[in-house]
Structure formats: structure tokens, C-alpha cells
Design an enzyme around this catalytic site. Structure first.
Site, PDB file in Angstrom:
ATOM      1  N   ILE A 387       0.838  -1.207   0.000  1.00 55.34           N
ATOM      2  CA  ILE A 387       0.000   0.000   0.000  1.00 55.34           C
ATOM      3  C   ILE A 387       0.864   1.245   0.000  1.00 55.34           C
ATOM      4  O   ILE A 387       0.612   2.196  -0.762  1.00 55.34           O
ATOM      5  CB  ILE A 387      -0.953  -0.017   1.209  1.00 55.34           C
ATOM      6  CG1 ILE A 387      -1.943  -1.181   1.081  1.00 55.34           C
ATOM      7  CG2 ILE A 387      -1.708   1.304   1.325  1.00 55.34           C
ATOM      8  CD1 ILE A 387      -2.840  -1.384   2.283  1.00 55.34           C
ATOM      9  N   ASP A 406      10.647   2.591   7.043  1.00 54.49           N
ATOM     10  CA  ASP A 406      10.339   1.168   7.150  1.00 54.49           C
ATOM     11  C   ASP A 406      11.526   0.473   7.793  1.00 54.49           C
ATOM     12  O   ASP A 406      12.682   0.788   7.485  1.00 54.49           O
ATOM     13  CB  ASP A 406      10.065   0.568   5.763  1.00 54.49           C
ATOM     14  CG  ASP A 406       9.281  -0.729   5.842  1.00 54.49           C
ATOM     15  OD1 ASP A 406       8.197  -0.808   5.252  1.00 54.49           O
ATOM     16  OD2 ASP A 406       9.754  -1.678   6.503  1.00 54.49           O
ATOM     17  N   ASP A 489      -9.697   4.679   9.995  1.00 57.43           N
ATOM     18  CA  ASP A 489     -10.536   3.605   9.446  1.00 57.43           C
ATOM     19  C   ASP A 489     -10.508   2.353  10.321  1.00 57.43           C
ATOM     20  O   ASP A 489     -11.339   1.465  10.146  1.00 57.43           O
ATOM     21  CB  ASP A 489     -10.046   3.260   8.030  1.00 57.43           C
ATOM     22  CG  ASP A 489     -10.934   2.258   7.326  1.00 57.43           C
ATOM     23  OD1 ASP A 489     -12.160   2.480   7.294  1.00 57.43           O
ATOM     24  OD2 ASP A 489     -10.405   1.250   6.811  1.00 57.43           O
ATOM     25  N   GLU A 494     -13.502  -3.032  17.456  1.00 59.54           N
ATOM     26  CA  GLU A 494     -14.467  -2.755  16.404  1.00 59.54           C
ATOM     27  C   GLU A 494     -15.703  -3.615  16.609  1.00 59.54           C
ATOM     28  O   GLU A 494     -15.581  -4.796  16.975  1.00 59.54           O
ATOM     29  CB  GLU A 494     -13.843  -3.039  15.037  1.00 59.54           C
ATOM     30  CG  GLU A 494     -12.637  -2.141  14.750  1.00 59.54           C
ATOM     31  CD  GLU A 494     -11.990  -2.445  13.410  1.00 59.54           C
ATOM     32  OE1 GLU A 494     -12.446  -3.384  12.726  1.00 59.54           O
ATOM     33  OE2 GLU A 494     -11.026  -1.745  13.046  1.00 59.54           O
ATOM     34  N   HIS A 517     -13.784   0.646   9.059  1.00 57.44           N
ATOM     35  CA  HIS A 517     -12.854  -0.351   8.518  1.00 57.44           C
ATOM     36  C   HIS A 517     -13.246  -0.737   7.085  1.00 57.44           C
ATOM     37  O   HIS A 517     -13.431  -1.909   6.759  1.00 57.44           O
ATOM     38  CB  HIS A 517     -12.809  -1.599   9.402  1.00 57.44           C
ATOM     39  CG  HIS A 517     -11.519  -2.374   9.260  1.00 57.44           C
ATOM     40  ND1 HIS A 517     -10.971  -3.077  10.296  1.00 57.44           N
ATOM     41  CD2 HIS A 517     -10.678  -2.557   8.202  1.00 57.44           C
ATOM     42  CE1 HIS A 517      -9.843  -3.659   9.897  1.00 57.44           C
ATOM     43  NE2 HIS A 517      -9.649  -3.346   8.631  1.00 57.44           N
ATOM     44  N   ILE A 518     -13.335   0.273   6.237  1.00 55.84           N
ATOM     45  CA  ILE A 518     -13.771   0.045   4.849  1.00 55.84           C
ATOM     46  C   ILE A 518     -12.667   0.377   3.853  1.00 55.84           C
ATOM     47  O   ILE A 518     -12.932   0.543   2.659  1.00 55.84           O
ATOM     48  CB  ILE A 518     -15.018   0.893   4.520  1.00 55.84           C
ATOM     49  CG1 ILE A 518     -14.740   2.376   4.767  1.00 55.84           C
ATOM     50  CG2 ILE A 518     -16.223   0.417   5.314  1.00 55.84           C
ATOM     51  CD1 ILE A 518     -15.810   3.299   4.216  1.00 55.84           C
ATOM     52  N   GLY A 519     -11.426   0.454   4.315  1.00 53.88           N
ATOM     53  CA  GLY A 519     -10.322   0.788   3.410  1.00 53.88           C
ATOM     54  C   GLY A 519     -10.284  -0.102   2.186  1.00 53.88           C
ATOM     55  O   GLY A 519     -10.050   0.360   1.067  1.00 53.88           O
ATOM     56  N   GLY A 520     -10.512  -1.371   2.386  1.00 57.25           N
ATOM     57  CA  GLY A 520     -10.512  -2.313   1.265  1.00 57.25           C
ATOM     58  C   GLY A 520     -11.895  -2.679   0.803  1.00 57.25           C
ATOM     59  O   GLY A 520     -12.051  -3.599  -0.014  1.00 57.25           O
TER      60      GLY A 520
END
Length: 634
Positions: A387, A406, A489, A494, A517-520
Site C-alpha cells: 500500500i 520502514d 478507518d 471494532e 474499517h472500509i479501506g478495502g
């Protein structure tokens, strides 16, 4: 596994809705009446009579004659029907043509249908024409059907019983069919076993009286330890799909004959411990946790599919030690997450959310104060994986300067710049976006200290994992103005279903976008995942390939050809392969292919062998010290 011998049982097979997927007479009516103004009405009447006869709700002989009376067909229609029926042979009989051919002397077709269309179909799969017992039509000089052979016992009530009795078969007799007249062979005492065949149609009255139900011909062969095209009937493999995964996943398993249970919501640990019993494959998203306790109750589990990127909700090590492979979707929804991040970033930096809320409240506040372009701003990404790299490219195309941090060395794309520490990234960025995994070490990686290091008025996005951000610290940062806008998100806790209320300290705060939690969660992403994850699970189940597994030695295998494939999962200890090869040599087993891959904990050996082996040989392989799980495919 064996083929039939001289002392093996005779197999009596029905034709309509058993050997083929359809009722021949019904289809003949549809062909003959094509274009007739009352086609639908007449065809439905014939179908209703067929069902009543098959369910034992009316005299079979009476129903047969009524159907023939309604039928207006000739020889040309029968030829057309034969061509059609050749495309409608039941999948499991088609798969097992070799068995039918090799054991044709023991197999009989006994049907209340008609020889004229049955013999041309079944003989193509190896059945002897002389072993087909069915009715016969009577024709006039123009080839029109005018009746049936009234002398045939199969045109009468109890016809199958009379026919089988006349054959005087010595030995065990097994009957397979979908109708009540097939069950009567067992009821009369002529057949030793009756299998209600349900691959094409389920007749409740027949299933209620049957001692055995065969969901396919594979099921029958498996039950009797006979040679077959599949190592196991897929109908006996239970698949549990949770959290409303895309229907494409459901279709993928159902099309291959698996027994699928579909659940819309997530399950808590207690529920899952109960529901996972006898399940071989489970598919989940991010809300369902597969813990050691759950795995303790998973007596048949072979594979887990995570219909998302993350797998921190699964005890990967425990699953591996039990020989359970885990697959996820590392790329299928990445574009959807990136687009949401970009959209929220632009809305937040323009202060659009606040303006929109004011408008809904009737406030017209036309002002540029607190609204900025993204061009020229510095975006800092924590995590530069699938991502992060995509977001990097899109952000740069918008004119932003890209920085990333990273822990793993990553190649920079475009003009992106890698910084050495998280602190350095936080200090330089105008927009911060998190893209890290869900490992425990990442818990609360962004807290009060980290917010204090950020620029005043920073835009903050978390579309990764809920537990990586201290929510209270973020709320305080928003209230103080340190964070000018936030898009969140994912959350530490949850709701498990849409009916449960969402509770958070972030609710009601200005310029904060909260999403469930709708990123995907786009149609495209979910459909991609719905195809990708089942594809990996089916490869593992059908072929043994573990490529793409997150906890298993990765092996990409060729398709199995004219061999049997042994899949041996074992603890990664010295000497296992040597012991296996010793067993192969001792039993004169010819190996046509061998593959081995190990990781820190387990080894995965795949061996393709010739089909000639004994049950004792298989048991020796299973008994090798360190064996975790053994499977065989063919």
C-alpha cells in the site's frame, strides 16, 4: 483403494436425474413442443407427473402413460435429445468414466426411461448396451411416438423390482438412484444397500427412508473404498465462510462441490469454538480471531483464508504446527486503500469536512482560512509495503514530496526518500499516513510522545491497524490543534456486526473522518479478494500447492498427471525425508516427482508416485515419527 473383483457387489444405477442431470422424458417434451403455443403448460404437466412418480406420490405406471399421452414427439426429436443428454451427464459419472469402463461387467442401468435415448449416452462412458434395462417406445410408420412397449415390466408398477428379480444376480447388490422406485429395490430385499443420489435433485421423501445418501458418484465410491477420480468427495469437505465475504468466494467452492456454510457476521471465540468443529476450510476477514483455543476445537481444519491483507487475527505459528496452511490477499485491495487515503487526505487538508458539517447546520462560511493544497506538501508514510509504495506513486503525481520509514530495507519508487528513524519522519511531514502490519510490537507505536514530535497542524491518517495508535492521545492532539485533521478507518475495538454501536473518543471531533474499517471495502476489491483467496485455498486442497501461504513452506506444484500425490507435513527435524525414501524403496514404490520445502518449524514433502501401492505402505508413511498431517490426492 481397489477396483471391483468377481466377488464384488453389482451396482444398479438409475438414469434420469442420476446418471444424467435431467429427466429425459421432460427434456424430450420440451424439444418436441418447441414453438407450440401451450409448450410451457404441457411441459410443466409432464414434469409434475415425473416428480409425483419419483417421490412415490402416485402410481408410476399411471403417471408414465399420462406423460406419454401428453408427449407429441418423433424419432428426429429423440436424436436431438441424445445430443443434448450427452452434455448433461452428471459430473461425477463423467469424472469416473475409467471406473465405469473397467467394471462394466458389474454395472447395470435400470431405468423407467427409454432405451432409445439411454443406450447412446451410457455406452459412451463404457456401460455395456446389454446391461441397459429400460422401456421402449412404439412408433408409427412416420416415426411418431404412439405409445410404449406394454410388455416391458419397467412400464408397470414395481417394474424395477420385477426386472432385478429376473436378472438372478448372485452376490451383493447396491442400488443408486434419486427416486422412490430405486429405494423399493432395497425395500423389497433385492438390493443390499440403497444410495439416495442427490447430486442433481434432492427428494426429501426418498432421503428420509435411505440409509445412505450419495451426494455424488465419488461419494458412493469413497464409501465403498473403490477406485475413483478424486481422493475424497468434496461434498464431505465443509467450508465455513464468515464476515460476509464476497459471493464470488461462495460460488468458487460450491462450483467444485464443497459443502459451504455462509455467515454474514463475525463470531466470538466461544461461538467459533463450536462452529469450527468438522470444518476443513475457514474464510474470515479482520474481525474474527482464530486463537489457539479455537484451533484446539478445529478437529479437521486444513486451511484458513484471510479475505484481507492482515493475518494478525490468526495464531499463525500454532496453525503451522498443526499442519494448517494460512493464505491472505496481500495485493487485491491495496488500490482501494490507497484511493481512500488520498481522498481523505485532500478532504482534510482542505478542511472540507468542517465546511460540509457547517453547511448541513445552515452556516455559510466561505473562507480560505485553514484550507490548503496538497501540492508541495510533504507526506510521510510509516511502512512502505504494497500500500505504501502505491500511495507513494499517487502522492508524487499530485506534486507532493514523499518520505517513508520502514524497518526493512526497501527500494524507493520515483523520488521518494527513505528516512532513518520514525522520529525524523514525524518531524518533517505535513501529512502522516500509517501502513504497518498488526504484529504485537506495533501496539501504540503512535502515542503522546509521537504526536508531540509532529508539526503543528499535521494531517494524520491511520488505515492500517487499530491498535497501533493510542486513541486517547490522538483525541487530545485533535482537541489541542496539534492534529488539524484525522482520518481513521481502524480501531482497537471494532463492533462485530452492523447492529452493535460504535464507541470512541474520536466521535464528534472537528475535521475528523471516521470510517468503519472500509479501506478495502470496494466492490472491485472485495470481488478480487473473493476470487484470489479461494483460488489459493483450492490450489492447496486440490493440488497441494502452498505458494502464497503466510505460515507454510511455499511450494508451487505442477498439475497431477497419471499419479497419486502424497502430501506429508512434519516437524522440521533431521531424517524425515530419509525415512520416507526408505519406506518407498522397501515397498518398491516408483517415484515420478518429489518436492521438499521447510521453514523454521515444519517441513512439507510432496511425492508423486505410481498408483500401485498397498494400504500398509500408506500406514507406514503416516506412522513416520514427526508426522503432523498426511494427505493423498489423485
Amino acid at each position: 483403494m481397489s477396483t471391483l473383483t468377481l466377488n464384488s457387489p453389482y451396482i444398479i444405477i438409475d438414469f434420469d436425474s442420476t446418471f444424467t442431470k435431467v429427466e429425459g422424458l421432460d427434456e424430450l417434451a420440451a424439444i418436441a413442443l418447441k414453438g407450440h403455443p401451450e409448450q410451457d403448460v404441457v411441459v410443466q404437466k409432464i414434469a409434475d407427473l415425473t416428480n409425483k412418480g419419483m417421490n412415490g406420490e402416485m402410481s408410476f405406471a399411471e403417471g408414465l402413460r399420462e406423460r406419454i399421452g401428453l408427449l407429441k414427439a418423433n424419432r428426429s426429436h429423440i436424436e436431438e435429445l441424445i445430443l443434448f443428454l450427452r452434455t448433461k451427464v452428471s459430473d461425477s459419472f463423467q469424472r469416473n468414466k475409467q471406473f465405469l469402463t473397467e467394471n462394466a461387467d458389474q454395472i447395470f442401468i435400470v431405468s423407467s426411461g427409454f432405451k432409445e435415448f439411454i443406450i447412446p449416452v451410457v455406452t459412451e462412458l463404457g456401460i455395456h448396451a446389454s446391461h441397459v434395462y429400460a422401456n421402449e417406445f412404439r412408433f408409427d410408420e412416420e416415426g411418431n411416438i404412439i405409445g410404449i412397449d406394454e410388455e416391458s415390466v419397467l412400464s408397470m408398477d414395481g417394474g424395477k423390482i420385477k426386472l432385478l428379480s429376473s436378472l438372478n444376480l448372485e452376490g451383493e447388490i447396491f442400488a443408486i438412484g434419486d427416486g422412490y422406485t430405486d429405494y423399493e429395490l432395497k425395500l423389497s430385499g433385492l438390493a443390499d444397500r440403497f444410495y439416495a443420489f442427490t447430486e442433481n435433485v434432492e427428494r426429501p421423501r426418498v432421503m428420509a427412508v435411505a440409509e445412505h445418501v450419495a451426494t455424488s458418484f465419488d461419494d458412493f465410491l469413497y464409501d465403498n473404498k473403490l477406485s475413483r477420480s478424486q481422493s475424497y468427495p468434496k461434498s464431505r469437505i465443509k467450508v465455513l465462510l464468515l464476515e460476509n465475504v464476497h459471493p464470488a468466494a461462495l460460488r468458487a467452492f460450491e462450483e467444485q462441490g464443497f459443502n459451504v456454510e455462509f455467515v454474514k457476521g463475525a463470531l466470538d471465540e466461544d461461538e467459533l469454538c463450536e462452529r469450527i468443529k468438522d470444518v476443513s476450510i475457514i474464510g474470515i476477514r479482520s474481525k474474527t480471531n482464530i486463537t489457539k483455543r479455537v484451533l484446539d476445537n478445529a478437529n479437521r481444519l486444513m486451511a484458513i483464508g484471510a479475505f484481507c491483507i492482515g493475518t494478525n487475527q490468526i495464531d499463525l505459528e500454532e496453525a503451522a504446527q498443526r499442519g494448517i496452511a494460512v493464505f491472505n490477499a496481500p495485493y487485491s485491495n491495496t488500490r482501494s486503500v490507497v484511493e481512500l487515503a488520498v481522498g481523505e487526505m485532500i478532504l482534510l487538508i482542505r478542511n472540507t469536512v468542517t465546511k460540509s458539517n457547517q453547511m448541513h447546520a445552515g452556516v455559510w462560511d466561505k473562507s480560505a482560512v485553514g484550507s490548503f493544497e496538497v501540492r508541495g506538501k510533504k507526506i510521510g508514510m510509516v511502512g512502505y509495503g504494497s500500500i505504501g509504495t502505491q500511495l507513494s506513486v499517487v502522492a508524487e503525481s499530485l506534486g507532493m514530496q514523499v518520505y517513508f520509514y520502514d524497518e526493512v530495507e526497501k527500494l524507493s519508487l520515483g523520488n521518494a526518500r527513505k528516512v532513518n528513524t520514525l522520529d525524523e519522519l514525524l518531524a518533517v511531514s505535513d501529512v502522516i499516513s500509517l501502513h504497518v502490519d498488526g504484529r504485537k510490537e506495533n501496539a501504540n507505536m503512535i502515542g503522546k510522545r509521537e504526536f508531540d514530535l509532529m508539526k503543528d497542524g499535521v494531517i494524520f491518517l491511520n488505515l492500517s491497524r487499530g491498535h497501533v495508535v493510542d486513541i486517547a492521545a490522538l483525541a487530545d492532539a485533535v482537541k489541542s490543534g496539534k492534529v488539524a485533521g484525522a482520518g481513521v478507518d481502524v480501531f482497537p475495538y471494532e463492533p462485530k456486526t452492523n447492529a452493535e454501536s460504535f464507541v470512541s473518543e474520536l466521535r464528534g471531533l472537528p475535521n475528523v473522518i471516521l470510517t468503519p474499517h472500509i479501506g478495502g471495502s470496494t466492490e472491485e476489491a472485495q470481488e478480487n479478494i473473493g476470487h484470489f483467496v479461494p483460488g489459493k485455498l483450492l490450489e492447496f486442497m486440490n493440488n497441494g500447492s502452498s505458494y502464497g501461504s503466510v505460515n507454510f513452506p511455499e511450494v508451487q506444484l505442477p498439475k497431477l498427471k497419471d499419479s497419486h500425490r502424497l502430501l506429508h507435513i512434519h516437524a522440521n527435524v533431521p531424517g524425515v525425508l530419509a525415512k520416507l525414501n526408505h519406506i518407498f524403496a522397501k515397498n518398491n514404490i516408483n517415484i515420478t516427482g518429489q518436492y521438499l520445502k521447510t521453514n523454521e518449524h515444519i517441513g512439507y514433502v510432496i511425492v508423486d508416485i505410481d498408483k500401485n501401492y498397498t494400504e500398509e505402505f500408506i500406514q507406514e508413511v503416516k506412522d513416520v515419527e514427526g508426522t503432523i498431517r498426511f494427505r493423498m490426492l489423485y
